[in-house]
Write a protein that holds these residues in place. Structure first.
Motif, PDB file in Angstrom:
ATOM      1  N   ALA A  37      -4.391  -3.762   0.560  1.00 12.82           N
ATOM      2  CA  ALA A  37      -3.185  -3.316   1.261  1.00 12.82           C
ATOM      3  C   ALA A  37      -3.251  -1.799   1.356  1.00 12.82           C
ATOM      4  CB  ALA A  37      -1.950  -3.751   0.490  1.00 12.82           C
ATOM      5  N   PHE A  38      -2.530  -1.250   2.355  1.00 11.41           N
ATOM      6  CA  PHE A  38      -2.563   0.195   2.567  1.00 11.41           C
ATOM      7  C   PHE A  38      -1.256   0.876   2.167  1.00 11.41           C
ATOM      8  CE2 PHE A  38      -5.731  -1.546   5.470  1.00 11.41           C
ATOM      9  CZ  PHE A  38      -6.825  -0.743   5.176  1.00 11.41           C
ATOM     10  N   ASP A  39      -0.250   0.093   1.818  1.00  7.82           N
ATOM     11  CA  ASP A  39       0.998   0.718   1.373  1.00  7.82           C
ATOM     12  C   ASP A  39       1.589  -0.066   0.201  1.00  7.82           C
ATOM     13  OD1 ASP A  39       3.310  -1.150   2.227  1.00  7.82           O
ATOM     14  OD2 ASP A  39       2.136  -0.999   4.078  1.00  7.82           O
ATOM     15  N   GLY A  40       2.556   0.558  -0.458  1.00  2.00           N
ATOM     16  CA  GLY A  40       3.105  -0.006  -1.683  1.00  2.00           C
ATOM     17  C   GLY A  40       3.897  -1.285  -1.501  1.00  2.00           C
ATOM     18  N   ILE A  41       4.614  -1.388  -0.386  1.00  2.79           N
ATOM     19  CA  ILE A  41       5.443  -2.580  -0.191  1.00  2.79           C
ATOM     20  C   ILE A  41       4.583  -3.814   0.032  1.00  2.79           C
ATOM     21  CG2 ILE A  41       7.080  -3.686   1.407  1.00  2.79           C
ATOM     22  CD1 ILE A  41       8.607  -1.073   1.515  1.00  2.79           C
ATOM     23  N   ILE A  59      -1.743   5.949  -6.773  1.00  2.00           N
ATOM     24  CA  ILE A  59      -0.392   6.404  -7.124  1.00  2.00           C
ATOM     25  C   ILE A  59       0.368   6.917  -5.898  1.00  2.00           C
ATOM     26  CG2 ILE A  59       0.914   8.157  -8.405  1.00  2.00           C
ATOM     27  CD1 ILE A  59      -0.847   7.664 -10.789  1.00  2.00           C
ATOM     28  N   MET A  60      -0.289   7.789  -5.115  1.00  2.00           N
ATOM     29  CA  MET A  60       0.376   8.329  -3.924  1.00  2.00           C
ATOM     30  C   MET A  60       0.180   7.376  -2.753  1.00  2.00           C
ATOM     31  SD  MET A  60       1.581  11.452  -4.622  1.00  2.00           S
ATOM     32  CE  MET A  60       1.361  12.691  -3.343  1.00  2.00           C
ATOM     33  N   LEU A  61       1.237   6.624  -2.437  1.00  2.00           N
ATOM     34  CA  LEU A  61       1.153   5.621  -1.376  1.00  2.00           C
ATOM     35  C   LEU A  61       2.347   5.742  -0.447  1.00  2.00           C
ATOM     36  CD1 LEU A  61       0.332   2.360  -3.400  1.00  2.00           C
ATOM     37  CD2 LEU A  61      -1.161   3.400  -1.696  1.00  2.00           C
ATOM     38  N   PRO A  62       2.178   5.406   0.825  1.00  2.00           N
ATOM     39  CA  PRO A  62       3.345   5.370   1.710  1.00  2.00           C
ATOM     40  C   PRO A  62       4.237   4.174   1.385  1.00  2.00           C
ATOM     41  CG  PRO A  62       1.362   4.704   2.900  1.00  2.00           C
ATOM     42  CD  PRO A  62       0.923   5.131   1.529  1.00  2.00           C
TER      43      PRO A  62
END
Ligand code: CA
Length: 227
Positions: A37-41, A59-62
């Motif tokens: 996946a490319f984002d946290g949600i 840690i740093m994710l959109p």
């Protein structure tokens, strides 16, 4: 390599496309099944709906940062080991990551060897998510050694047949669709249009003693069930 001997299912949550692709490709080359996946949600959704042996979490994710994702998963009692990736080499960041329930962290940039070593360490000390031994009457699977025996007699299976049998046994009694098998036993992006599942299942049945082969039922229009 120790951990490479076992077919694992991993989740990579990383927003940098190149790094994400590199991780996924490298891990797949080592025989693992990898979702990404490319984002946290989206990452958290996957982590909550599928079983993984390990999650690699930036840690740093959109959308939602990695620390929040980890905190949420632990709140939902999902104890999958988590390896954090961080670009910020600050002590504070590392401590926060471990504080919210992460198992270890890796500072970018890192080599694939470093990643492999870190994964091995985490899995060695992580409590086993499931028992090493699975049994169905006289059929016994040692999931660590990947050995199947019936009445102590070894059954020789290919890696895919073995993974298929282990998956069926872990989900005994439930109807399992071809889709389920493709996403858990095989990489979901490979072979998905062919009848690969049916072919391997047929071979698996042939290798098992008849009493056990018969227990893998075909549920028409739905999939398979081990009874
Ligand atoms: Ca990032």
């Amino acid at each position: 390599m120790y951990y490479d001997a076992k077919n694992m299912k991993l989740l990579v949550i990383e927003d940098e496309p190149k790094l994400n692709a590199g991780l996924v490709e490298g891990l797949r080359e080592r025989g693992h099944t990898v979702d990404f996946a490319f984002d946290g949600i989206k990452g958290e959704e996957l982590a909550r709906s599928e079983f993984y042996d390990l999650i690699i979490l930036d840690i740093m994710l959109p959308e939602r940062d990695g620390l929040s994702v980890c905190r949420n998963l632990r709140t939902y009692k999902i104890q999958t080991p988590i390896l954090f990736l961080t670009a910020r080499d600050t002590t504070e960041d590392k401590i926060t990551g471990l504080d919210v329930g992460g198992d270890d962290y890796l500072v970018k940039p890192f080599s694939f060897d470093e990643l492999s070593a870190r994964i091995r360490t985490i899995l060695r000390r992580a409590p086993q998510a499931a028992s090493d031994i699975l049994e169905l009457d006289k059929l016994r699977i040692d999931t660590r050694a990947q050995i199947v025996t019936v009445n102590k007699k070894k059954i020789n299976l290919t890696l895919r047949e073995y993974c298929l049998l282990e998956y069926l046994l872990r989900n005994r009694g439930a109807v399992i669709s071809r889709e389920d098998i493709l996403s858990h036993v095989w990489d979901r992006f490979h072979d998905s249009l062919s009848n690969v599942v049916d072919v391997h299942l047929k071979n698996l049945r042939k290798k098992l003693p008849i009493d056990y082969a018969k227990r893998i039922e075909t549920v028409w229009g739905k999939g398979y069930r081990l009874v």
